[in-house]
Design a protein around this motif. Structure first.
Motif, PDB file in Angstrom:
ATOM      1  N   SER A 159       0.847  -1.210   0.000  1.00 51.15           N
ATOM      2  CA  SER A 159       0.000   0.000   0.000  1.00 51.15           C
ATOM      3  C   SER A 159       0.870   1.242   0.000  1.00 51.15           C
ATOM      4  N   PRO A 160       1.496   1.529  -1.156  1.00 51.62           N
ATOM      5  CA  PRO A 160       2.316   2.735  -1.222  1.00 51.62           C
ATOM      6  C   PRO A 160       1.473   3.970  -0.908  1.00 51.62           C
ATOM      7  N   MET A 161       1.992   4.865  -0.131  1.00 51.49           N
ATOM      8  CA  MET A 161       1.360   6.158   0.209  1.00 51.49           C
ATOM      9  C   MET A 161       0.201   6.060   1.207  1.00 51.49           C
ATOM     10  N   ILE A 162       0.012   4.898   1.804  1.00 52.47           N
ATOM     11  CA  ILE A 162      -1.087   4.789   2.767  1.00 52.47           C
ATOM     12  C   ILE A 162      -0.752   5.635   3.994  1.00 52.47           C
ATOM     13  N   LYS A 163      -1.776   6.232   4.610  1.00 50.48           N
ATOM     14  CA  LYS A 163      -1.550   6.992   5.844  1.00 50.48           C
ATOM     15  C   LYS A 163      -1.894   6.138   7.064  1.00 50.48           C
ATOM     16  N   PHE A 164      -2.629   5.068   6.816  1.00 47.73           N
ATOM     17  CA  PHE A 164      -3.046   4.146   7.862  1.00 47.73           C
ATOM     18  C   PHE A 164      -1.812   3.648   8.628  1.00 47.73           C
ATOM     19  N   CYS A 220      -3.147  -2.191  -2.526  1.00 48.82           N
ATOM     20  CA  CYS A 220      -4.140  -1.611  -1.616  1.00 48.82           C
ATOM     21  C   CYS A 220      -4.002  -0.100  -1.758  1.00 48.82           C
ATOM     22  N   GLU A 221      -4.958   0.507  -2.434  1.00 50.30           N
ATOM     23  CA  GLU A 221      -4.831   1.935  -2.754  1.00 50.30           C
ATOM     24  C   GLU A 221      -5.081   2.775  -1.511  1.00 50.30           C
ATOM     25  N   PRO A 222      -4.416   3.933  -1.419  1.00 51.07           N
ATOM     26  CA  PRO A 222      -4.405   4.669  -0.150  1.00 51.07           C
ATOM     27  C   PRO A 222      -5.643   5.503   0.144  1.00 51.07           C
ATOM     28  N   ASP A 223      -6.482   5.771  -0.859  1.00 53.83           N
ATOM     29  CA  ASP A 223      -7.524   6.778  -0.635  1.00 53.83           C
ATOM     30  C   ASP A 223      -8.672   6.301   0.252  1.00 53.83           C
ATOM     31  N   TRP A 224      -8.734   4.998   0.564  1.00 53.36           N
ATOM     32  CA  TRP A 224      -9.816   4.551   1.466  1.00 53.36           C
ATOM     33  C   TRP A 224      -9.485   4.931   2.914  1.00 53.36           C
ATOM     34  N   GLY A 258      -5.425   8.602   2.602  1.00 51.30           N
ATOM     35  CA  GLY A 258      -4.270   8.828   1.729  1.00 51.30           C
ATOM     36  C   GLY A 258      -4.726   9.480   0.424  1.00 51.30           C
ATOM     37  N   PRO A 259      -3.788   9.862  -0.422  1.00 52.97           N
ATOM     38  CA  PRO A 259      -4.136  10.480  -1.698  1.00 52.97           C
ATOM     39  C   PRO A 259      -4.689   9.453  -2.686  1.00 52.97           C
ATOM     40  N   GLU A 260      -5.355   9.932  -3.716  1.00 53.17           N
ATOM     41  CA  GLU A 260      -5.787   9.020  -4.784  1.00 53.17           C
ATOM     42  C   GLU A 260      -4.567   8.700  -5.647  1.00 53.17           C
ATOM     43  N   LEU A 261      -4.377   7.440  -5.999  1.00 49.12           N
ATOM     44  CA  LEU A 261      -3.224   7.081  -6.830  1.00 49.12           C
ATOM     45  C   LEU A 261      -3.406   7.657  -8.226  1.00 49.12           C
ATOM     46  N   ASP A 262      -2.336   8.234  -8.765  1.00 47.53           N
ATOM     47  CA  ASP A 262      -2.515   8.766 -10.114  1.00 47.53           C
ATOM     48  C   ASP A 262      -2.191   7.683 -11.161  1.00 47.53           C
ATOM     49  N   ASP A 263      -2.673   7.959 -12.374  1.00 46.82           N
ATOM     50  CA  ASP A 263      -2.541   6.961 -13.427  1.00 46.82           C
ATOM     51  C   ASP A 263      -1.081   6.693 -13.772  1.00 46.82           C
ATOM     52  N   ASP A 264      -0.246   7.696 -13.595  1.00 45.02           N
ATOM     53  CA  ASP A 264       1.168   7.527 -13.886  1.00 45.02           C
ATOM     54  C   ASP A 264       1.756   6.378 -13.050  1.00 45.02           C
ATOM     55  N   PHE A 265       1.351   6.322 -11.759  1.00 42.53           N
ATOM     56  CA  PHE A 265       1.847   5.233 -10.913  1.00 42.53           C
ATOM     57  C   PHE A 265       1.304   3.893 -11.401  1.00 42.53           C
ATOM     58  N   ARG A 266       0.038   3.857 -11.777  1.00 47.75           N
ATOM     59  CA  ARG A 266      -0.550   2.596 -12.258  1.00 47.75           C
ATOM     60  C   ARG A 266       0.202   2.088 -13.490  1.00 47.75           C
ATOM     61  N   ILE A 267       0.566   3.022 -14.368  1.00 52.88           N
ATOM     62  CA  ILE A 267       1.292   2.637 -15.593  1.00 52.88           C
ATOM     63  C   ILE A 267       2.663   2.073 -15.227  1.00 52.88           C
ATOM     64  N   LYS A 268       3.332   2.760 -14.290  1.00 52.95           N
ATOM     65  CA  LYS A 268       4.674   2.298 -13.890  1.00 52.95           C
ATOM     66  C   LYS A 268       4.596   0.955 -13.167  1.00 52.95           C
ATOM     67  N   LEU A 269       3.537   0.767 -12.377  1.00 50.55           N
ATOM     68  CA  LEU A 269       3.389  -0.501 -11.659  1.00 50.55           C
ATOM     69  C   LEU A 269       3.188  -1.640 -12.653  1.00 50.55           C
ATOM     70  N   ARG A 270       2.384  -1.364 -13.687  1.00 52.92           N
ATOM     71  CA  ARG A 270       2.140  -2.383 -14.719  1.00 52.92           C
ATOM     72  C   ARG A 270       3.440  -2.753 -15.435  1.00 52.92           C
ATOM     73  N   SER A 279     -13.891   0.076 -11.728  1.00 51.68           N
ATOM     74  CA  SER A 279     -13.297  -1.226 -12.096  1.00 51.68           C
ATOM     75  C   SER A 279     -13.104  -1.303 -13.605  1.00 51.68           C
ATOM     76  N   ALA A 280     -14.136  -0.910 -14.355  1.00 51.51           N
ATOM     77  CA  ALA A 280     -14.063  -1.027 -15.817  1.00 51.51           C
ATOM     78  C   ALA A 280     -12.911  -0.184 -16.353  1.00 51.51           C
ATOM     79  N   ARG A 281     -12.740   1.007 -15.795  1.00 52.07           N
ATOM     80  CA  ARG A 281     -11.672   1.904 -16.264  1.00 52.07           C
ATOM     81  C   ARG A 281     -10.289   1.263 -16.052  1.00 52.07           C
ATOM     82  N   VAL A 282     -10.078   0.702 -14.861  1.00 51.02           N
ATOM     83  CA  VAL A 282      -8.761   0.164 -14.525  1.00 51.02           C
ATOM     84  C   VAL A 282      -8.507  -1.165 -15.248  1.00 51.02           C
ATOM     85  N   LEU A 283      -9.558  -1.989 -15.381  1.00 52.22           N
ATOM     86  CA  LEU A 283      -9.402  -3.253 -16.124  1.00 52.22           C
ATOM     87  C   LEU A 283      -9.185  -2.967 -17.612  1.00 52.22           C
TER      88      LEU A 283
END
Ligand code: FMN
Length: 363
Positions: free
Chosen positions: A233-238, A268-272, A275-287, A305-309
Motif C-alpha cells: 500500500s504505497p502512500m497509505i496513511k493508515f 491496496c490503494e491509499p484513498d480509502w 491517503g491520496p488518490e493514486l494517479d494513473d502515472d503510478f498505475r502505468i509504472k506498476l504495470r 473497475s471497468a476503467r482500470v481493467l
C-alpha cells in the motif's frame, strides 16, 4: 477488454470471475486461542461466489497479534478451524487465500505478555488498537512505543512466516498473501518514517526492502512462487505512516516480486484511509514493473473497475466494505442491482449480527 465477470488465470489456478474479496479483519475468532469458528465459516461460505476470497489478516505468531480476537495460523486448533472453512468454501466452488500478518508496533501489551510490540525502530505509532475492556466490550487503546528488533531476531520472524505458510497449506488454502500493507510490520521496515535503522535493514530503499523480501523468499521456499501473493500500500496513511518515497518503494518491491514470478501483486490503494488518490502515472509504472496478475483494491465501483481493467492496469478488483454488506456482490455487480447498506457499527467483534445476516438477493 476483460470484464469483472470474466474468468482469470493465475499462475496457480483459475478464478471464475474477477470480483475478489479484499482481506478484512472482523475480530470474531474463538477466545481464548484465536481459533476460526463455524460462524466465520458461514461468513466466508456465503461469499464463495468471489473469484478469490482473501481472508482477514491472520497472525503468524503470538507476537504478530495486535487486535482482539483476530485469528491465528500458528496452532493446531487454528489450522483445524481454518480447514473447516477452506473445505466449506471449496464445496461451494470458491477459492480462498490466507493473509499472513504480523502487526509489528500496532499492538498492545495485553497481547505481548505485558511488554511492547516490535518494529524496525523504536518509533511509536500514535494511533490506537482494539482490545477487550473489563466489561467484555471492545475499546480502543494506545499502542506502546515498540522495541527495535535486533538483527539476530529477524531470522526467527522469517521462520514464523515460513511455518505459517506450511500451516496454511495443511489447512487447505489455495494460496497465501503476505500482508506488506497498511503500516504493519513489513511496511514499518519499508517506510522511512518508521524505519530509522543504520544497519543493512535501514537507510536506502534496497536496505528497507531487505527484510520484507527475506520474508517473501522464505514463504516462496515453503510453498512456491505461484502460490504466494503480496499486498502493498504505497502512500497509505493508515498505521501512522507518511511515506515520502512510498511510490518508489512500491515500484521497487513490485519489480522484485516480478523477478520472483509471484502469483500476484495486490495493490491496496491509499484513498480509502485518508491517503491520496493514486494517479494513473503510478498505475502505468506498476504495470511495467510487474507483468503478472495485479489486483487493485480501494473504493472501487463497477465504473472505476471497468476503467482500470480496460486500461490493463489491473487484472482483478478486490472489494472490501461492499462485500461485508453484500454476500452475493459479484451477482449484484454483474446485473447492476442495488447494494445493501453497510452497518459500520457492527463491523468488529460480536456474533452473527452485522456479519452473516446481510441478505443475498436470492434469500
Ligand atoms: C473492516 C476492515 C478491515 C480490514 N482489514 C484488513 C486486513 O485484515 N488486511 C488488509 O490488508 N486490509 C484490510 N482492510 C483494507 C481492505 O482490504 C480494503 O483495502 C479497503 O477496505 C478498501 O476497499 P473498499 O473501499 O472496497 O472497502 C480492512 C478494511 C476494512 C474496512
Amino acid at each position: 477488454m476483460p470484464a469483472l465477470r470474466d474468468s482469470l488465470t493465475l499462475p496457480a489456478f483459475s478464478t471464475t470471475n474477477r470480483v475478489f474479496m479484499a482481506p478484512m479483519t472482523r475480530m470474531r475468532s474463538a477466545q481464548p486461542g484465536d481459533v476460526p469458528t463455524d460462524l466465520m465459516s458461514e461468513y466466508y461460505t456465503q461469499r464463495a461466489g468471489a473469484g478469490l476470497i482473501v481472508t482477514e489478516g491472520s497472525q503468524i505468531s503470538p507476537q504478530g497479534k495486535g487486535y482482539f480476537a483476530t485469528p491465528g495460523i500458528h496452532t493446531d486448533e487454528q489450522i483445524a478451524g481454518w480447514r473447516r472453512i477452506t473445505d466449506a468454501v471449496h464445496d461451494k466452488g470458491g477459492k480462498i487465500a490466507l493473509q499472513l500478518w504480523h502487526v509489528g508496533r500496532v499492538t498492545h501489551s495485553v497481547f505481548q505478555g505485558g511488554g511492547p510490540g516490535v518494529s524496525a525502530s523504536a518509533v511509536p505509532f500514535r494511533g490506537t488498537t482494539t482490545i477487550q475492556g473489563l466489561d467484555g466490550e471492545l475499546v480502543t487503546a494506545p499502542c506502546p512505543t515498540p522495541r527495535a528488533l535486533t538483527v539476530e531476531e529477524l531470522p526467527g520472524i522469517v521462520e514464523d512466516y515460513r511455518r505459517a505458510t506450511v500451516n496454511a497449506r495443511s489447512a487447505g488454502f489455495d494460496m497465501v498473501e503476505i500482508h506488506g500493507a497498511n503500516g504493519y510490520l513489513l511496511q514499518q521496515f519499508m517506510s522511512a518514517s518508521s524505519n530509522q535503522r543504520d544497519d543493512e535493514y535501514g537507510g536506502s530503499i534496497d536496505n528497507r526492502a531487505r527484510f520484507p523480501l527475506e520474508v517473501v523468499d522464505a514463504v516462496v521456499d515453503a510453498w512456491d512462487a505461484a502460490h504466494v501473493g503480496m499486498r502493498i500500500s504505497p502512500m497509505i496513511k493508515f498505521g501512522g505512516l507518511d511515506d515520502s518515497d512510498g511510490l518508489e518503494m512500491g515500484l521497487h518491491i513490485a519489480s522484485e516480486l516480478n523477478r520472483r514470478e509471484l502469483g500476484y501483486l495486490h495493490l491496496c490503494e491509499p484513498d480509502w484511509a485518508d491517503g491520496p488518490e493514486l494517479d494513473d502515472d503510478f498505475r502505468i509504472k506498476l504495470r511495467e514493473a510487474f507483468n503478472g496478475v495485479i489486483i487493485a483494491a480501494g473504493n472501487y465501483t463497477a465504473t472505476k473497475s471497468a476503467r482500470v481493467l480496460d486500461a490493463g492496469w489491473a487484472d482483478a478488483i478486490a472489494f472490501g466494505r461492499p462485500f461485508i454488506a453484500n454476500p452475493d456482490l459479484p451477482h449484484r455487480l454483474f446485473n447492476d442491482t442495488p447494494l445493501n447498506e453497510l452497518r459500520p457499527e457492527l463491523i468488529y467483534g460480536g456474533g452473527a449480527t452485522g456479519y452473516t445476516d446481510y441478505p443475498a438477493l436470492t434469500d
